[in-house]
Motif scaffolding. Structure first.
Motif, PDB file in Angstrom:
ATOM      1  N   LEU A 293       0.875  -1.154   0.000  1.00 34.36           N
ATOM      2  CA  LEU A 293       0.000   0.000   0.000  1.00 34.36           C
ATOM      3  C   LEU A 293       0.924   1.219   0.000  1.00 34.36           C
ATOM      4  O   LEU A 293       1.631   1.466   0.966  1.00 34.36           O
ATOM      5  N   VAL A 294       0.968   1.960  -1.125  1.00 32.90           N
ATOM      6  CA  VAL A 294       1.958   3.021  -1.278  1.00 32.90           C
ATOM      7  C   VAL A 294       1.280   4.343  -1.607  1.00 32.90           C
ATOM      8  O   VAL A 294       0.133   4.384  -2.056  1.00 32.90           O
ATOM      9  N   GLN A 295       2.000   5.450  -1.381  1.00 35.10           N
ATOM     10  CA  GLN A 295       1.457   6.766  -1.668  1.00 35.10           C
ATOM     11  C   GLN A 295       2.560   7.675  -2.191  1.00 35.10           C
ATOM     12  O   GLN A 295       3.746   7.477  -1.934  1.00 35.10           O
ATOM     13  N   ASP A 296       2.132   8.685  -2.951  1.00 40.75           N
ATOM     14  CA  ASP A 296       3.052   9.688  -3.462  1.00 40.75           C
ATOM     15  C   ASP A 296       2.279  10.992  -3.623  1.00 40.75           C
ATOM     16  O   ASP A 296       1.040  11.009  -3.517  1.00 40.75           O
ATOM     17  N   ARG A 297       3.007  12.061  -3.861  1.00 34.75           N
ATOM     18  CA  ARG A 297       2.406  13.386  -4.011  1.00 34.75           C
ATOM     19  C   ARG A 297       3.006  14.075  -5.226  1.00 34.75           C
ATOM     20  O   ARG A 297       4.211  14.010  -5.469  1.00 34.75           O
ATOM     21  N   PHE A 298       2.132  14.745  -5.997  1.00 36.83           N
ATOM     22  CA  PHE A 298       2.576  15.466  -7.181  1.00 36.83           C
ATOM     23  C   PHE A 298       1.970  16.864  -7.199  1.00 36.83           C
ATOM     24  O   PHE A 298       0.827  17.031  -6.778  1.00 36.83           O
ATOM     25  N   PRO A 299       2.749  17.854  -7.699  1.00 31.85           N
ATOM     26  CA  PRO A 299       4.134  17.777  -8.147  1.00 31.85           C
ATOM     27  C   PRO A 299       5.079  17.353  -7.015  1.00 31.85           C
ATOM     28  O   PRO A 299       4.855  17.705  -5.859  1.00 31.85           O
ATOM     29  N   ARG A 300       6.118  16.611  -7.385  1.00 32.23           N
ATOM     30  CA  ARG A 300       7.096  16.190  -6.398  1.00 32.23           C
ATOM     31  C   ARG A 300       7.996  17.348  -6.007  1.00 32.23           C
ATOM     32  O   ARG A 300       8.129  18.334  -6.738  1.00 32.23           O
ATOM     33  N   ASP A 301       8.628  17.226  -4.830  1.00 32.95           N
ATOM     34  CA  ASP A 301       9.575  18.239  -4.385  1.00 32.95           C
ATOM     35  C   ASP A 301      10.679  18.410  -5.416  1.00 32.95           C
ATOM     36  O   ASP A 301      11.186  17.439  -5.982  1.00 32.95           O
ATOM     37  N   GLY A 302      11.045  19.656  -5.674  1.00 30.11           N
ATOM     38  CA  GLY A 302      12.090  19.945  -6.636  1.00 30.11           C
ATOM     39  C   GLY A 302      11.578  20.213  -8.031  1.00 30.11           C
ATOM     40  O   GLY A 302      12.332  20.663  -8.899  1.00 30.11           O
ATOM     41  N   PHE A 303      10.281  19.935  -8.275  1.00 25.01           N
ATOM     42  CA  PHE A 303       9.707  20.148  -9.611  1.00 25.01           C
ATOM     43  C   PHE A 303       8.602  21.197  -9.590  1.00 25.01           C
ATOM     44  O   PHE A 303       7.879  21.364 -10.568  1.00 25.01           O
ATOM     45  N   GLY A 304       8.471  21.892  -8.473  1.00 28.73           N
ATOM     46  CA  GLY A 304       7.496  22.960  -8.363  1.00 28.73           C
ATOM     47  C   GLY A 304       7.956  23.987  -7.347  1.00 28.73           C
ATOM     48  O   GLY A 304       8.781  23.690  -6.479  1.00 28.73           O
ATOM     49  N   GLU A 305       7.422  25.190  -7.456  1.00 30.65           N
ATOM     50  CA  GLU A 305       7.779  26.231  -6.500  1.00 30.65           C
ATOM     51  C   GLU A 305       6.606  27.178  -6.324  1.00 30.65           C
ATOM     52  O   GLU A 305       5.813  27.400  -7.245  1.00 30.65           O
ATOM     53  N   GLY A 306       6.511  27.728  -5.116  1.00 35.32           N
ATOM     54  CA  GLY A 306       5.452  28.676  -4.843  1.00 35.32           C
ATOM     55  C   GLY A 306       5.710  29.997  -5.530  1.00 35.32           C
ATOM     56  O   GLY A 306       6.849  30.462  -5.610  1.00 35.32           O
ATOM     57  N   THR A 307       4.651  30.576  -6.068  1.00 40.20           N
ATOM     58  CA  THR A 307       4.772  31.865  -6.727  1.00 40.20           C
ATOM     59  C   THR A 307       3.518  32.689  -6.455  1.00 40.20           C
ATOM     60  O   THR A 307       2.440  32.128  -6.207  1.00 40.20           O
ATOM     61  N   THR A 308       3.654  34.002  -6.473  1.00 42.46           N
ATOM     62  CA  THR A 308       2.516  34.889  -6.232  1.00 42.46           C
ATOM     63  C   THR A 308       2.190  35.637  -7.513  1.00 42.46           C
ATOM     64  O   THR A 308       3.058  36.289  -8.104  1.00 42.46           O
ATOM     65  N   ILE A 309       0.944  35.517  -7.953  1.00 44.58           N
ATOM     66  CA  ILE A 309       0.477  36.190  -9.155  1.00 44.58           C
ATOM     67  C   ILE A 309      -0.744  37.022  -8.786  1.00 44.58           C
ATOM     68  O   ILE A 309      -1.744  36.490  -8.282  1.00 44.58           O
ATOM     69  N   ASP A 310      -0.639  38.341  -8.997  1.00 47.52           N
ATOM     70  CA  ASP A 310      -1.725  39.268  -8.631  1.00 47.52           C
ATOM     71  C   ASP A 310      -2.145  39.087  -7.175  1.00 47.52           C
ATOM     72  O   ASP A 310      -3.347  39.119  -6.839  1.00 47.52           O
ATOM     73  N   GLY A 311      -1.139  38.851  -6.323  1.00 45.95           N
ATOM     74  CA  GLY A 311      -1.390  38.751  -4.898  1.00 45.95           C
ATOM     75  C   GLY A 311      -1.933  37.417  -4.435  1.00 45.95           C
ATOM     76  O   GLY A 311      -2.281  37.263  -3.267  1.00 45.95           O
TER      77      GLY A 311
END
Length: 334
Positions: A293-311
């Protein structure tokens, strides 16, 4: 520096939420499987209480067969989207929790894939926006299409549970023990009064802070408090607290009570799956029961970043790399 810390806190929050969501999912899967074992034909009848809807299978944004054909036996692998929404006042609600459950008999595994709700994606007819907005814009049809188009999947089935239905389950289980602090006490009763008016209930107000035994309406009111100093971060934390307490209650509940729980829960579940589909899936889950029984999360770490657009905060990500990673994980077990 403060912005970096805030982004890290968001990541920590999402990882915790994924963990709790995983536990809740496993709890309901356990209820399903155990109920199949003890419910028999009676359980089959219960599934007709589901809010069953039809999807336009020609408009789900599924890529061409050629793109999946390199994965051996991919047609034997079943993907189902699970949406957790908090729809107030009869609205469609945003899907604040999105997971793909994969029944993989090829590799003898049950996989759970969590998708980041803030992922910056293209939503057909609405342009670039947060992934969780797709459900509010067009319900499960558009939400599944958005997932398929932006994560390269072939999802055709779904199940949605509204957070508002939790009072029913909580009351069946006899309530939850939660801690109410002084700041939360200032706001909780206005939410209780509002829910009483909407639901025709008479849940009493909370008169003091500290440890409380809450009924379903009171627990939902607690989870919806949004005006404390911590804002939405603390609100989502309260969601996790309620879900954790609910999971612990479910874990200690006798399996003989599961049909009764399902009897009350299923009318609050929306899905395109039929009763026969669900029982067949339950059998398939049992078939991989001895596997991992396995799990994962996407986007994975290192392939996404937080950004602010129009606040507004979004999670931008490498779409091509993520599509390959998702497919390799789900279809090729990498």
């Amino acid at each position: 520096m403060s912005r970096i810390k805030q982004t890290n806190n968001k990541n920590i929050k999402k990882k915790k939420k994924k963990s709790i969501g995983f536990k809740i999912l496993m709890g309901f899967l356990a209820i399903l499987i155990a109920s199949i074992a003890i419910g028999g034909g009676y359980l089959y009848g219960l599934f007709f209480k589901l809010d069953n809807v039809k999807l336009d299978t020609k408009d789900l944004g599924i890529s061409s067969t050629e793109e999946f054909s390199k994965y051996n036996n991919y047609k034997d692998i079943k993907n189902i989207a699970l949406f957790g929404v908090d729809a107030e006042d009869g609205g469609a609600g945003r899907s604040d929790s999105m997971m793909i459950v994969t029944i993989d008999p090829v590799h003898n595994k049950l996989k759970v894939t969590s998708l980041m709700r803030d992922s910056y994606v293209n939503i057909d007819g609405h342009g670039m926006d947060k992934l969780n907005h797709a459900y509010a814009f067009g319900g499960p049809q558009l939400a599944i299409k958005t997932i398929n188009e932006n994560f390269g999947l072939n999802v055709e089935d779904f199940a949605t549970v509204n957070f508002s239905s939790l009072p029913v389950i909580i009351d069946i289980l006899g309530g939850l023990d939660l801690e109410i602090n002084d700041e939360e006490l200032q706001y909780i009763n206005s939410y209780i009064d509002s829910l009483n008016g909407l639901e025709g209930t008479s849940a009493p107000n909370i008169t003091y802070s500290g440890s409380q035994h809450l009924n379903g309406i009171q627990a939902l009111a607690y989870s919806r408090i949004r005006y404390t100093a911590g804002g939405d971060y603390e609100r989502t934390q309260r969601h996790r607290i309620v879900l954790t307490a609910l999971f612990e209650k479910l874990s200690s509940t006798s399996t003989t009570s599961y049909p009764s729980i399902l009897n009350s829960l299923l009318p609050h579940v929306q899905t395109n799956l039929t009763a026969g589909n669900i029982l067949s899936l339950g059998t398939n889950v049992l078939g991989v029961g001895n596997g991992a029984l396995v799990q994962d999360r996407f986007p994975r770490d290192g392939f996404g970043e937080g950004t602010t657009i129009d606040g507004i905060y979004y999670l931008s990500y490498d779409k091509d790399a993520t599509i390959k990673q998702v497919r390799d994980y789900i279809f090729d077990d990498k």
